[in-house]
Design an enzyme around this catalytic site. Structure first.
Site, PDB file in Angstrom:
ATOM      1  N   SER A  16     -23.113   7.760 -32.378  1.00  0.00           N
ATOM      2  CA  SER A  16     -22.672   6.367 -32.327  1.00  0.00           C
ATOM      3  C   SER A  16     -22.982   5.741 -30.977  1.00  0.00           C
ATOM      4  CB  SER A  16     -21.164   6.283 -32.612  1.00  0.00           C
ATOM      5  OG  SER A  16     -20.859   6.676 -33.924  1.00  0.00           O
ATOM      6  N   ARG A  39     -16.908   1.236 -25.889  1.00  0.00           N
ATOM      7  CA  ARG A  39     -15.750   1.434 -26.754  1.00  0.00           C
ATOM      8  C   ARG A  39     -15.395   0.147 -27.500  1.00  0.00           C
ATOM      9  NH1 ARG A  39     -14.466   6.654 -28.118  1.00  0.00           N
ATOM     10  NH2 ARG A  39     -15.283   7.921 -26.409  1.00  0.00           N
ATOM     11  N   HIS A  42     -17.982  -0.098 -30.181  1.00  0.00           N
ATOM     12  CA  HIS A  42     -17.719   0.953 -31.157  1.00  0.00           C
ATOM     13  C   HIS A  42     -16.562   0.570 -32.079  1.00  0.00           C
ATOM     14  CE1 HIS A  42     -16.125   5.020 -32.385  1.00  0.00           C
ATOM     15  NE2 HIS A  42     -17.417   5.187 -32.647  1.00  0.00           N
TER      16      HIS A  42
END
Length: 217
Positions: A16, A39, A42
Site C-alpha cells: 500500500s 497515513r 492510506h
C-alpha cells in the site's frame, strides 16, 4: 468461487505504501511529515490529498515529544479515541462527548455536544495532543478558548490535529486553525478542504507514534 488476493497483513501494508509513494507527491515534506501524509492518504484512499495537508513548523517534533512523554490525548468523538493504536500508548485517550455534564450543558446552551465537551478539556490541555476528526464546532470552540491561553505557553497543547469532515463549517474551521495557529502559539496538523474524519485524524496521531518506534515506510 475462488479469488486471488493478498492475505498477508504485513505485505498488504508495505505494498500500500509503495503505491502511495508512486501515486502522490511527497517531495514538499520531510521524513516524519511524509509518514503522516501517507497515513492520511492510506486512510482515505485519495493520493491527491497530499497537496491539502498542512504542518506547522514544529508539529511533528512537538507531537512526537509529547507522545514519548505519555501525554494526555483529547478526542472530539469516540471514533477518534477508538482509532488510536492502543498498543502504542500507555494512557487511555479522553473523550467527554457522552459525559453527563457535556450533555446537560448542550441542552442548556443550545450548542452542539461537541462544543460543550470542549469545556471538559480545560484541565487537561497543557502539553496534550488534541485530535478533532468529526466536529467543526469543537475546533472553532477550541480556537476561541485558546485565545485566552496563548500568553502562557505552559498551558497550551503540544499539538492540535484538526481534520473534521463535512460541509457545514468543516473547511472553514480547518482554515481558521491554519490561519491563526501562529498567533495562538500552537503547533498543528490539518487537512484543508471538506475531507477528513475520525479515521484519518487518528491515523495522523498513529503515524507519529510509529515514528517514535522507528517504524517508517
Amino acid at each position: 468461487m475462488t479469488f486471488i488476493y493478498e492475505k498477508n497483513p504485513t505485505l498488504i501494508e508495505k505494498k500500500s505504501f509503495v503505491e502511495i509513494r508512486e501515486l502522490s507527491d511527497l517531495s514538499p515534506f520531510d521524513k516524519e511529515q511524509q509518514q503522516v501524509v501517507m497515513r492520511i492518504i492510506h486512510s482515505l484512499g485519495l493520493p491527491h490529498l497530499a497537496s491539502q495537508v498542512r504542518f506547522s513548523k514544529n508539529a511533528c517534533a512537538s507531537g512526537m515529544q509529547a507522545l514519548s512523554e505519555n501525554c494526555t490525548i483529547l478526542c472530539d468523538v469516540e471514533m477518534v479515541k477508538q482509532g488510536i493504536t492502543k498498543r502504542m500508548i500507555n494512557k487511555e485517550p479522553l473523550c467527554f462527548l457522552n459525559d453527563l455534564s457535556a450533555v446537560q450543558r448542550a441542552k442548556e446552551t443550545g450548542e452542539t455536544r461537541s462544543m460543550a465537551a470542549v469545556a471538559q478539556w480545560q484541565n487537561h490541555l497543557a502539553g496534550s495532543i488534541i485530535i478533532i476528526g468529526n466536529a467543526p464546532t469543537a475546533l472553532f470552540r477550541l480556537l476561541e478558548n485558546l485565545k485566552t491561553l496563548h500568553k502562557d505557553p505552559k498551558l497550551l497543547p503540544a499539538l492540535v490535529i484538526g481534520m473534521p469532515v463535512g460541509f457545514v463549517g468543516a473547511a472553514e474551521s480547518k482554515q481558521a486553525l491554519w490561519d491563526y495557529h501562529e498567533s495562538l502559539g500552537i503547533e498543528c496538523i490539518t487537512l484543508l478542504g471538506r475531507e477528513g474524519g475520525s479515521a484519518v485524524s487518528a491515523a495522523s496521531c498513529n503515524a507519529l507514534l510509529r515514528c517514535n518506534r522507528g517504524e517508517y515506510y
